[in-house]
Motif scaffolding. Structure first.
Motif, short mmCIF file in Angstrom:
data_model
loop_
_atom_site.label_atom_id
_atom_site.label_comp_id
_atom_site.label_asym_id
_atom_site.label_seq_id
_atom_site.Cartn_x
_atom_site.Cartn_y
_atom_site.Cartn_z
N VAL A 1 -3.23 -2.56 -14.53
CA VAL A 1 -3.72 -1.94 -15.76
C VAL A 1 -3.27 -2.75 -16.97
N ILE B 1 4.35 0.89 -5.15
CA ILE B 1 3.49 0.96 -3.97
C ILE B 1 2.09 1.33 -4.43
N LEU B 2 1.08 0.59 -3.99
CA LEU B 2 -0.31 0.86 -4.35
C LEU B 2 -0.49 0.93 -5.87
N LYS B 3 0.15 -0.01 -6.56
CA LYS B 3 0.05 0.04 -8.02
C LYS B 3 -1.17 -0.74 -8.49
N PRO B 4 -2.07 -0.09 -9.24
CA PRO B 4 -3.26 -0.79 -9.72
C PRO B 4 -2.91 -1.69 -10.90
#
Lengths: 81, 227
Positions: A81, A76-79
């Protein structure tokens, strides 16, 4: 001390346990005042076991929880990278 | 407090001021280590899991009276999350080893320094008891401020660092430094509020424990209860 010096050396401040550093300091004063009679060795051993146990238990628990829940919810809401 | 140097209220005000100072000026150094170091980033599911695991473990240990470290709980939980979410090789192991080494070194260093400082002070005040009784309160207040500052840089960062990534996204991609400042401010407010609501009770316990430590040295006037 553990925030500033490692930050300049490594780029990261080190998150230490101020409570354990406090325990270390109290033991130091205990040694200075009463020599080795001032230190309760069983308590020191207990604190050391608690430190190993804490890291093991919390790491295992969050590993298991994430492995179980992530396939259902997805990150959830993972940026990126 | 135990030694009647200043009132609990003034001690708490000093503590709140210096903790916030520490968190706001240097908190980001430690926050970065967990929020952006050991693992590349922590998503919302990771935040929920690490915080609830740490919370549950701390409550469990408090209930059974086991003395554990909040720092160790949070970093353990973040490590477990990191291995599950990013696989073993994406965890920054060299940083992790440094952290573990510091967990061994910091109590030992504190022990050594406290031992040396005690011996030094004991030697310095020998025969100057009048000067010592006048200087000690000032020294005690100085150490209170210093340890509160260190607490701010380290412990407030430990408590808020898992939120860095998620807050940054929620705030619409605000620069990392600003996010960390906001988290440090929120953490400081929380700690100050906790201190004023419940701190007096805890201070009472610690002061009592310390006077018990000192009981055999009856020359100290610290056996009175809280001022």
């Amino acid at each position: 001390m553990f925030t500033t010096i490692p930050y300049f050396l490594l780029g990261y401040g080190i998150p230490i346990s101020t409570s354990l550093a406090g325990v270390g300091a109290v033991i130091g004063v205990g040694l200075a005042m009463y020599r080795s009679a001032g230190v309760n060795k069983r308590t020191v051993l207990k604190l050391f076991m608690a430190w190993i146990g804490t890291v093991t238990v919390t790491a295992l628990a969050s590993y298991i929880l994430y492995t179980l829940i992530a396939p259902i919810t997805g990150p959830i809401l993972k940026p990126k990278v | 407090m135990g030694a009647r140097v200043i009132s609990i209220r003034n001690a708490l005000i000093l503590f709140a001021v210096f903790t916030s100072l520490g968190a706001l000026t240097q908190g980001y150094m430690v926050m970065k280590t967990i929020g952006r170091g050991v693992v590349p980033a922590i998503d919302l599911l990771g935040v929920l899991i690490t915080v609830s695991v740490a919370f549950a473990w701390i409550m469990f240990c408090n209930y059974y009276g086991l003395e554990i470290s909040v720092t160790h709980s949070i970093i353990g939980a973040v490590l477990g999350y990191g291995i599950a979410a990013y696989r073993l090789e994406r965890v920054n192991w060299s940083l992790m080893y440094n952290i573990i080494a510091s967990w061994i070194a910091s109590p030992l260093l504190a022990l050594l320094m406290a031992y040396l400082v005690y011996k030094l002070i004991a030697r310095a005040v020998k025969g100057y008891s009048l000067m010592a009784t006048r200087l000690m309160p000032a020294l005690l207040i100085a150490t209170l401020c210093y340890s509160a500052y260190a607490f701010g840089t380290n412990d407030i960062a430990n408590a808020t660092d898992v939120y860095v990534t998620v807050s940054q996204i929620v705030f619409g991609g605000m620069p990392e430094q600003n996010v960390m400042l906001i988290l440090a401010a929120l953490g400081s407010i929380g700690v100050a509020a906790g201190g004023f609501l419940l701190g007096a009770r805890v201070i009472g316990t610690v002061a009592f424990k310390i006077t018990r430590l000192d009981r055999s040295r009856a020359s100290r006037p610290s056996s009175q209860t809280l001022s």
